[in-house]
Design a protein around this motif. Structure first.
Motif, PDB file in Angstrom:
ATOM      1  N   CYS A 214       0.832  -1.205   0.000  1.00 48.99           N
ATOM      2  CA  CYS A 214       0.000   0.000   0.000  1.00 48.99           C
ATOM      3  C   CYS A 214       0.871   1.261   0.000  1.00 48.99           C
ATOM      4  CB  CYS A 214      -0.891  -0.080   1.238  1.00 48.99           C
ATOM      5  SG  CYS A 214      -1.922   1.323   1.466  1.00 48.99           S
ATOM      6  N   GLN A 215       1.914   1.266   0.813  1.00 50.66           N
ATOM      7  CA  GLN A 215       2.792   2.440   0.901  1.00 50.66           C
ATOM      8  C   GLN A 215       3.561   2.675  -0.398  1.00 50.66           C
ATOM      9  OE1 GLN A 215       3.040   4.637   3.605  1.00 50.66           O
ATOM     10  NE2 GLN A 215       1.245   3.474   4.233  1.00 50.66           N
ATOM     11  N   THR A 216       3.996   1.589  -1.028  1.00 52.69           N
ATOM     12  CA  THR A 216       4.763   1.765  -2.275  1.00 52.69           C
ATOM     13  C   THR A 216       3.851   2.290  -3.390  1.00 52.69           C
ATOM     14  OG1 THR A 216       4.556  -0.604  -2.623  1.00 52.69           O
ATOM     15  CG2 THR A 216       6.675   0.137  -1.899  1.00 52.69           C
ATOM     16  N   LYS A 217       2.593   1.899  -3.340  1.00 53.77           N
ATOM     17  CA  LYS A 217       1.646   2.386  -4.362  1.00 53.77           C
ATOM     18  C   LYS A 217       1.390   3.887  -4.219  1.00 53.77           C
ATOM     19  CE  LYS A 217      -0.976  -1.741  -5.531  1.00 53.77           C
ATOM     20  NZ  LYS A 217      -2.130  -2.540  -5.115  1.00 53.77           N
ATOM     21  N   LYS A 218       1.496   4.386  -2.995  1.00 56.49           N
ATOM     22  CA  LYS A 218       1.184   5.796  -2.734  1.00 56.49           C
ATOM     23  C   LYS A 218       2.268   6.757  -3.222  1.00 56.49           C
ATOM     24  CE  LYS A 218      -1.417   5.442   1.569  1.00 56.49           C
ATOM     25  NZ  LYS A 218      -1.238   5.593   3.004  1.00 56.49           N
ATOM     26  N   LEU A 219       3.435   6.231  -3.528  1.00 55.34           N
ATOM     27  CA  LEU A 219       4.575   7.113  -3.837  1.00 55.34           C
ATOM     28  C   LEU A 219       4.362   7.898  -5.126  1.00 55.34           C
ATOM     29  CD1 LEU A 219       7.426   4.602  -2.987  1.00 55.34           C
ATOM     30  CD2 LEU A 219       6.789   6.625  -1.664  1.00 55.34           C
ATOM     31  N   LYS A 220       4.736   9.177  -5.081  1.00 54.79           N
ATOM     32  CA  LYS A 220       4.624  10.009  -6.279  1.00 54.79           C
ATOM     33  C   LYS A 220       5.806   9.749  -7.205  1.00 54.79           C
ATOM     34  CE  LYS A 220       4.300  14.049  -4.326  1.00 54.79           C
ATOM     35  NZ  LYS A 220       4.385  15.471  -4.165  1.00 54.79           N
ATOM     36  N   GLU A 221       6.976   9.572  -6.607  1.00 52.50           N
ATOM     37  CA  GLU A 221       8.212   9.350  -7.370  1.00 52.50           C
ATOM     38  C   GLU A 221       8.947   8.168  -6.740  1.00 52.50           C
ATOM     39  OE1 GLU A 221      10.642  12.900  -7.415  1.00 52.50           O
ATOM     40  OE2 GLU A 221       8.857  14.099  -7.803  1.00 52.50           O
ATOM     41  N   PRO A 222       9.838   7.537  -7.512  1.00 55.97           N
ATOM     42  CA  PRO A 222      10.578   6.410  -6.929  1.00 55.97           C
ATOM     43  C   PRO A 222      11.479   6.849  -5.763  1.00 55.97           C
ATOM     44  CG  PRO A 222      10.944   6.575  -9.305  1.00 55.97           C
ATOM     45  CD  PRO A 222      10.208   7.794  -8.892  1.00 55.97           C
ATOM     46  N   ILE A 223      11.557   6.000  -4.748  1.00 53.73           N
ATOM     47  CA  ILE A 223      12.506   6.241  -3.648  1.00 53.73           C
ATOM     48  C   ILE A 223      13.361   4.969  -3.524  1.00 53.73           C
ATOM     49  CG2 ILE A 223      11.259   8.016  -2.342  1.00 53.73           C
ATOM     50  CD1 ILE A 223      10.139   5.713  -0.592  1.00 53.73           C
ATOM     51  N   PRO A 224      14.568   5.034  -4.041  1.00 56.02           N
ATOM     52  CA  PRO A 224      15.369   3.813  -4.230  1.00 56.02           C
ATOM     53  C   PRO A 224      15.674   3.021  -2.966  1.00 56.02           C
ATOM     54  CG  PRO A 224      16.571   5.781  -4.943  1.00 56.02           C
ATOM     55  CD  PRO A 224      15.219   6.235  -4.540  1.00 56.02           C
ATOM     56  N   LYS A 244       7.034  -6.913  -9.072  1.00 54.61           N
ATOM     57  CA  LYS A 244       7.016  -6.367 -10.432  1.00 54.61           C
ATOM     58  C   LYS A 244       6.595  -4.890 -10.412  1.00 54.61           C
ATOM     59  CE  LYS A 244       5.340  -7.581 -14.975  1.00 54.61           C
ATOM     60  NZ  LYS A 244       4.386  -8.388 -15.727  1.00 54.61           N
ATOM     61  N   ASN A 245       5.603  -4.584  -9.597  1.00 49.76           N
ATOM     62  CA  ASN A 245       5.147  -3.182  -9.496  1.00 49.76           C
ATOM     63  C   ASN A 245       6.231  -2.268  -8.928  1.00 49.76           C
ATOM     64  OD1 ASN A 245       2.636  -3.705 -10.547  1.00 49.76           O
ATOM     65  ND2 ASN A 245       1.747  -4.169  -8.543  1.00 49.76           N
ATOM     66  N   VAL A 246       6.903  -2.763  -7.901  1.00 52.79           N
ATOM     67  CA  VAL A 246       7.980  -1.969  -7.295  1.00 52.79           C
ATOM     68  C   VAL A 246       9.071  -1.732  -8.330  1.00 52.79           C
ATOM     69  CG1 VAL A 246       9.788  -1.963  -5.533  1.00 52.79           C
ATOM     70  CG2 VAL A 246       7.528  -2.803  -4.958  1.00 52.79           C
ATOM     71  N   LEU A 247       9.375  -2.803  -9.057  1.00 53.31           N
ATOM     72  CA  LEU A 247      10.438  -2.743 -10.056  1.00 53.31           C
ATOM     73  C   LEU A 247      10.129  -1.716 -11.140  1.00 53.31           C
ATOM     74  CD1 LEU A 247      13.062  -4.210 -10.539  1.00 53.31           C
ATOM     75  CD2 LEU A 247      11.834  -5.863 -11.913  1.00 53.31           C
ATOM     76  N   LYS A 248       8.894  -1.742 -11.613  1.00 53.59           N
ATOM     77  CA  LYS A 248       8.481  -0.792 -12.658  1.00 53.59           C
ATOM     78  C   LYS A 248       8.730   0.632 -12.208  1.00 53.59           C
ATOM     79  CE  LYS A 248       4.662  -2.831 -15.244  1.00 53.59           C
ATOM     80  NZ  LYS A 248       3.199  -2.879 -15.229  1.00 53.59           N
TER      81      LYS A 248
END
Lengths: 280, 373
Positions: A214-224, A244-248
C-alpha cells in the motif's frame, strides 16, 4: 517481462561499473560520492559485487578495508577508529561469504555480547534497542549460523509492530499515541522474520506485506532505498506481482540520480535486482 | 575543532582517536529512573537550578535582538515581505552579503506532509531562499539529517523540499551521511566532543529554520532543538536516541555552545501545540520569530507561545553555559494581536503551567514530583 529483464541486466551492469568507480582509494565506500569511507556502504557494496562474481578486485580491496577497520573488541565501527556499533552486523554479513573465520567469530561474539537484556540491539553504545538494528543483527547471525534466542527475538520484533502492520524507527506507541509504520523501516524486520522462519501465511506478516504494498503504491516518485528493500522482501516472500510493481516504479528513476544521492542505496538496489532476477 | 576523521585521520594515532570517540559514547552509570530524569533535564542539582533560575530572570537589557513579524499565510508575497522585514529588523544584511556560503538547516524530522505542520513549510523555505538571493549570489545549500527516517528521498518528497530545491536550483546535503568532524565542547555538560557534518562546520553562515512547536521531552522544539538534526545518523542511527540518553537538555546546551547559527528564523505561521513535535495539534500563530542568537530567539519564541522559559529545563542548562541573553531586545512589526497561548506538552505540562517567575514554586515542584533530594 522480457523487456524488463533486459533493463534489469543493464541496470545491474551499470551499478557494478559505478560501484567500481566510486570506491575510495583506501578500499572502502562512502555514503556520498567522494566522501570518507564508512563500513555500512562498504559491506553492502562487497555483498553486491561478490554476488555477481565471487572473486573480484574491488571486493578484495573492500574486505581489506573492513578487516583493517575491525576494533580490538571484535566489533566494527561505521567510521574508522570509532567505537563498535551495530554496523558490525553488516560487516559480519558481508564477510560470511569469505574465509575469515577469526574475524567473523570475533564479530559474532561482539554482537552476542552487545545484545540487550531487554531484547534486541541498539544502533550504538548508550542508546535504546530498536527493531531496525535488531533486524540487522538477526540477518547477520542467521547467515553466519550463530543465532541465539530465536523465540525471544521473534517476540521482540513483533512487539514493535505498529497497528497498521508496519514498523517504524521508534516505538509503536508513544505517550499513549499509536504511531504509524514507515516504508523505510518495515522491510528490515520482514527480512529478519523470514530468516527466523516465519511464513507469509502468518497474519502479522500478511498485514505487514499489505502495508508495504500500500505504501509503495502511494509514492509520487521512486525512492530507491525503501523500494529496493521492498523488492528484496517481495523476493523472500515470493510476492511476484508486488515485486514487479515496485520494479516498474524503480526503473523509472535515472540511475545516475541514485548514485548522486547515496551509494548505499545503489548497492542495495543492485542486491535486490540481482535477487529478483534469480528468483523470478 | 581538533581533527577531521577520514583520509586525514591516518596520520593520527588510532588509540588517540579511539579515546576521543569513547568520550562521546561514554555510557552513563545511571539506572533507568535517573536516565528518565536526564531525558527531561530533571537531573539538575538544586544549586545549579538556583543559578539557572537567577540567570533566566535577569532582565538587564541585552544586545541580542529578536524580531517578531506578523505573517498570516504561506502565500508567496506575504511570506517574502515578512522574511525581508525580519532580516531588515535584525540588520544582518551586511553579514549575508559578505559570506561565501550559506547553509540552511530546516526541520524535517520525518517524511511528513506540509499540511501536517510538523516540518518547516516548503513555502517558508522557498521564500527564505528567495529573500537571501536578493542579498547574495553566493552558494546557498539546504542541509538536514532526518532524525526518524533513513530514506532521505522520501523525506524530500513528502515534505515538499524536493520541489523547492528544483525550483530554486539549490543543492541539498544529507547531513546524516556527510564527512564527519569532531569538535571540542567548551565546559561540557554531557558531551565532551561532538561529531558534526563537515558541511556545517565549513559553511560561513548557518541559518536554522525550525517550526514553532511544543516537544514532549524538551518542552518546546525551536531553534536549539532543531540543531539536533545535525548529529550524523551514520553514527547515532535513527532515531538519534543516543542523545536522549545522554541527557537531552544537556546535549542541546553542549551542541548550542559549538554551533552558533548566525540567524534563527522560526516558521510560526502555523505551529504545533500539545503533544508535539509530531502528535500535537496544529496551532495558527501567524508569526515569524527571528534572531541572531539562537538561545535568545528561543526565549522570545517560548514567551510568544505563552510559556515561561524558567519552567523549561533546556533553558536552565543553556543558562549554566551563558549561551545568550534571557531578555533580548524585541523589535516587532505589524503584530496586531497577541498569540493565543499554546497548550503545553503532556510530560512537562505541570511544570510549564507555572504561571509566574517563582523560583520557590519551581523548586517545590521538584520536591513533590521527583522527591528531589
Amino acid at each position: 517481462m522480457i523487456v524488463m529483464k533486459k533493463e534489469i541486466v543493464q541496470y545491474i551492469k551499470e551499478i557494478q561499473s559505478f560501484l567500481r568507480l566510486c570506491q575510495n582509494e583506501d578500499g572502502g565506500w562512502p555514503y556520498l560520492l567522494k566522501r570518507q569511507s564508512f563500513s555500512e556502504p562498504t559491506a553492502w557494496s562487497i555483498v553486491f559485487l561478490s554476488e555477481l562474481k565471487k572473486k573480484n578486485e574491488e571486493s578484495e580491496k573492500g574486505i581489506k578495508w573492513l578487516l583493517k577497520t575491525q576494533n580490538t573488541d571484535g566489533g566494527w565501527p561505521n567510521i574508522r577508529h570509532g567505537p563498535s556499533d551495530i554496523r558490525t552486523a553488516h560487516s559480519v554479513y558481508a564477510l560470511t561469504d569469505f574465509q575469515y573465520p577469526d574475524q567473523i567469530h570475533k564479530g559474532i561474539r561482539w554482537l552476542k555480547f552487545n545484545k540487550r537484556l531487554t531484547g534486541g540491539w541498539a544502533w550504538c553504545y548508550g542508546a535504546y534497542n530498536f527493531v531496525e538494528p535488531t533486524s540487522y543483527a538477526v540477518l547477520a547471525l542467521v547467515k553466519a549460523g550463530a543465532l541465539p534466542h530465536k523465540n525471544e527475538l521473534l517476540d521482540f520484533i513483533f512487539s514493535y509492530q505498529c497497528e497498521d502492520g508496519g514498523w517504524n524507527s521508534c516505538s509503536p506507541i508513544m505517550l499513549d499515541v499509536r504511531q504509524k509504520g514507515q516504508i523505510s523501516v518495515t522491510p528490515w524486520p520482514l527480512l529478519a522474520l523470514k530468516k527466523l522462519g516465519v511464513s507469509s501465511k502468518d497474519e502479522r506478516i500478511r498485514k505487514a506485506l499489505q502495508f508495504l504494498e500500500c505504501q509503495t503504491k502511494k509514492l509520487k516518485e521512486p525512492i530507491p532505498y525503501s523500494q529496493s528493500l521492498a523488492l528484496w522482501v517481495s523476493v523472500d516472500y515470493k510476492q511476484k506481482s508486488t515485486g514487479k510493481n515496485v520494479l516498474k516504479s524503480l526503473l523509472e528513476k535515472k540511475l545516475q540520480n541514485i548514485w548522486r544521492e547515496n551509494i548505499l542505496w545503489t548497492a542495495l538496489l543492485g542486491i535486490s535486482l540481482q535477487r529478483y532476477m534469480e528468483a523470478f | 575543532m581538533d581533527c577531521i576523521i577520514g583520509n586525514q585521520s591516518s596520520k593520527i594515532h588510532g588509540g588517540f582517536l579511539e579515546s576521543i570517540w569513547a568520550d562521546f559514547y561514554q555510557l552513563f552509570a545511571m539506572d533507568i529512573e535517573e536516565r528518565k530524569k536526564g531525558l527531561l533535564g530533571l537531573d539538575i542539582t538544586p544549586e545549579q537550578l538556583k543559578r539557572a533560575l537567577d540567570y533566566l530572570q535577569n532582565d538587564q537589557p541585552s544586545s541580542d535582538i529578536v524580531a517578531l513579524v506578523e505573517c498570516t499565510s504561506y502565500e508567496n508575497d506575504e511570506l517574502n515581505e515578512s522574511i525581508f522585514h525580519s532580516i531588515d529588523l535584525l540588520k544582518v544584511e551586511e553579514q549575508i552579503c559578505s559570506c561565501k556560503e550559506i547553509l540552511i538547516k530546516p526541520n524535517f524530522i520525518e517524511a511528513r506532509f506540509p499540511c501536517q505542520h510538523a516540518t518547516t513549510h516548503p513555502a517558508f523555505l522557498e521564500a527564505l531562499i528567495c529573500v537571501l538571493r536578493n542579498y547574495t549570489n553566493k552558494k546557498i545549500i539546504v542541509g538536514e539529517g532526518s532524525g526518524h527516517e533513513r530514506d532521505t528521498a522520501l523525506v524530500l518528497q513528502n515534505t515538499g523540499l524536493s520541489d523547492v530545491l528544483k525550483k530554486c536550483s539549490v543543492k541539498f546535503v544529507d547531513l546524516n551521511y556527510d564527512d564527519i568532524v569532531l569538535v571540542d565542547v567548551p565546559n561540557p555538560l554531557t558531551l565532551k566532543r561532538i561529531p558534526l557534518p563537515k558541511s556545517i562546520t565549513s559553511a560561513d553562515i548557518v541559518i536554522s529554520a525550525p517550526k514553532l512547536k511544543t516537544h514532549h521531552w524538551t518542552g518546546v522544539s525551536l531553534g536549539m532543538k532543531n540543531l539536533l538534526g545535525v548529529f550524523p545518523g551514520s553514527l547515532c542511527g535513527h532515531p538519534k536516541n543516543r542523545l536522549h540518553w545522554a541527557s537531552l537538555p544537556r546535549a542541546i546546551a553542549d551542541l548550542v555552545s559549538v554551533i552558533k547559527p548566525e540567524l534563527t528564523i522560526i516558521d510560526g505561521i502555523v505551529g504545533i501545540e500539545g503533544n508535539g513535535p509530531l502528535d500535537g495539534v496544529e496551532k495558527k500563530a501567524n508569526v515569524i520569530i527571528s534572531g541572531t542568537n539562537v538561545f535568545s530567539t528561543d526565549i522570545a519564541a517560548c514567551n510568544v507561545m505563552g510559556f515561561l522559559p524558567v519552567t523549561i529545563p533546556k533553558f536552565w542548562f543553556c543558562s549554566l553555559k551563558e549561551i545568550g541573553s534571557p531578555s533580548p531586545r524585541i523589535k516587532a512589526k505589524e503584530i496586531k494581536k497577541v498569540v493565543d497561548h499554546f497548550l503545553p506538552p503532556p510530560v512537562l505540562g505541570l511544570l510549564m503551567q507555572i504561571s509566574k517567575n517563582r523560583n520557590k514554586e519551581i523548586m517545590d515542584f521538584f520536591k513533590d514530583f521527583l522527591n528531589f533530594r
